[in-house]
Enzyme design. Structure first.
Site, mmCIF file in Angstrom:
data_model
loop_
_atom_site.group_PDB
_atom_site.id
_atom_site.type_symbol
_atom_site.label_atom_id
_atom_site.label_comp_id
_atom_site.label_asym_id
_atom_site.label_seq_id
_atom_site.Cartn_x
_atom_site.Cartn_y
_atom_site.Cartn_z
ATOM 1 N N ASP A 200 1.175 -1.038 -0.149
ATOM 2 C CA ASP A 200 0.126 0.195 -0.467
ATOM 3 C C ASP A 200 0.736 0.986 0.201
ATOM 4 O OD1 ASP A 200 -2.586 1.377 -0.001
ATOM 5 O OD2 ASP A 200 -2.803 1.372 2.012
ATOM 6 N N ASP A 336 -8.763 -1.395 2.976
ATOM 7 C CA ASP A 336 -8.512 -0.968 4.711
ATOM 8 C C ASP A 336 -9.402 -1.604 5.417
ATOM 9 O OD1 ASP A 336 -6.130 0.950 3.144
ATOM 10 O OD2 ASP A 336 -8.380 2.132 2.696
#
Length: 415
Positions: A200, A336
């Protein structure tokens, strides 16, 4: 000049609103995953978790008899394969979006949502029915599952529904996928969490990162990314005249800038606004998609106030910024939600004190990420800080609890 100017909101006051609008759905998703793990992850269901064979376990299948070093090497290899596949798929999606295959992406995401709700959701529902001994016949179960799945796909992608319905289905999808990840072997799960955090970080911040390319391409076209992204309600503040001041703005095109008599890179402010600032909101996303939106980046425009005289009052102009949503809504990728919930779900397999510590670490990391956005004024990934703090708190809590149990056992033996 206004005789009674509206009191300016501090960063901490605004930040509190933004955090609450993100914490609430994230907390609900994590809570539901903990409940599922507590109910379903018993000795009776261990065969179900061991029978799973996916991309995350294609390189190595963990066995309880393996040494710690073998488990670590196998987990690293599994994580490397998984991240490589995710990277390749994300670049492929960027390529499709570049060639404007938006309808294909939309249908693909809708089909993915259908599979998650129908198959993963149906399997988990069957386990709950069996574990709780809930009386239901096969026909009723299939009818309810079919309607639940179809409405979910329509709410997320295919039609406009009430925002709370869409938000609820996104939380359910995140919960189902997160529970599925908790069924992976322990070492693979923890190493995969760290690996996805690093991915990420690179995907959002590096110039050639796939998520960064996807977002920049969407901004340049002023289009929404067809992805699984949670959208909170817009934050609007009333000004002294009773009007509404939006908190995020889209990037205006060069032609709009030229038509309004401004240079490239300038910021336009409506003439009836009482604040000399623009708030930009952005939260990075991984896994389920990515979006810019978001909070609390103050941009002083005192030197450009003369531009307000050239703006027609009441006209809907977009300030140059890096937010995608013109409504001012904060957007957070569903990836997330998933990996936050995986972390607390894994902690729930140990004890609830560890769950509480990991939850506080994740929420603290999310708050730190939002504050970093206000400082650096650039897109930041939402996974790394929260996951790293969560893993650290998990290890510390387990070590402290084990040390406490050992000390108590020794004291009992001595007496």
């Amino acid at each position: 000049m206004d005789q009674n100017p509206r009191p300016r909101r501090t960063i901490l006051e605004s930040l509190g609103e933004e955090i609450i609008r993100i914490i609430t759905p994230v907390s609900i998703c994590m809570f539901l995953v903990v409940i599922l793990v507590s109910i379903l992850n018993t000795n009776n269901d261990s065969s179900f978790s061991q029978s799973i064979s996916t991309i995350a376990t294609v390189a190595y299948t963990e066995d309880s008899s393996d040494s710690t070093w073998d488990k670590l090497k196998g987990a690293l290899l599994n994580s490397l394969v998984f991240v490589a596949v995710v990277t390749a798929v994300t670049f492929f999606l960027v390529l499709l979006f570049y060639f404007r295959c938006t309808k294909f992406l939309k249908y693909y995401m809708g089909f993915s949502s259908f599979l998650v709700l129908a198959f993963t959701g149906g399997e988990i529902a069957l386990l709950l029915v069996q574990d709780l001994s809930f009386p239901v016949d096969c026909l009723t179960f299939m009818l309810v599952l079919y309607n639940f799945t179809v409405v979910g796909v329509l709410a997320v992608f295919m039609s406009k529904m009430a925002i709370f319905v869409t938000q609820g289905y996104l939380v359910v999808i995140g919960m189902l996928v997160a529970y599925w990840f908790t069924l992976l072997p322990e070492w693979t799960t923890w190493v995969l969490l760290v690996a996805m955090s690093l991915y990420d970080l690179a995907a959002v911040l590096l110039p050639g990162g796939p998520l960064r390319l996807l977002v920049e391409l969407a901004i340049s076209r002023d289009e929404d990314i067809p992805a699984l992204v949670y959208e909170a309600r817009p934050v609007n503040h009333h000004d002294s005249g009773g009007g509404l001041t939006q908190r995020s703005w889209r990037r205006s095109s060069d032609s709009e800038s030229a038509n309004n008599g401004s240079n490239v890179g300038s910021v336009h402010l409506p003439s009836d606004s009482s604040e000399n600032r623009a708030n930009v909101e952005e939260v990075g996303a991984a896994g389920g998609g990515s979006a810019l939106s978001a909070p609390l980046i103050e941009r002083r425009i005192d030197m450009q106030m003369h531009l307000a005289e050239d703006v027609v009052p009441g006209e809907n102009l977009a300030l140059e910024g890096i937010g995608l949503g013109s409504s001012g809504a904060i957007k957070l990728g569903l990836g997330d939600f998933i990996f936050y919930s995986v972390l607390v779900g894994r902690a729930a397999m140990y004890d609830f004190m560890t769950v509480y510590a990991c939850y506080l670490a994740i929420i603290a990391g999310l708050g730190i990420t939002l504050m970093l956005l206000a400082v650096y004024q650039k897109a930041l990934p939402a996974l790394p800080v929260s996951v790293m703090l969560g893993v650290l708190f998990y290890l510390l809590t387990r070590l402290l609890l084990e040390a406490f149990v050992v000390e108590c056992s020794i004291n009992l033996l001595m007496f």
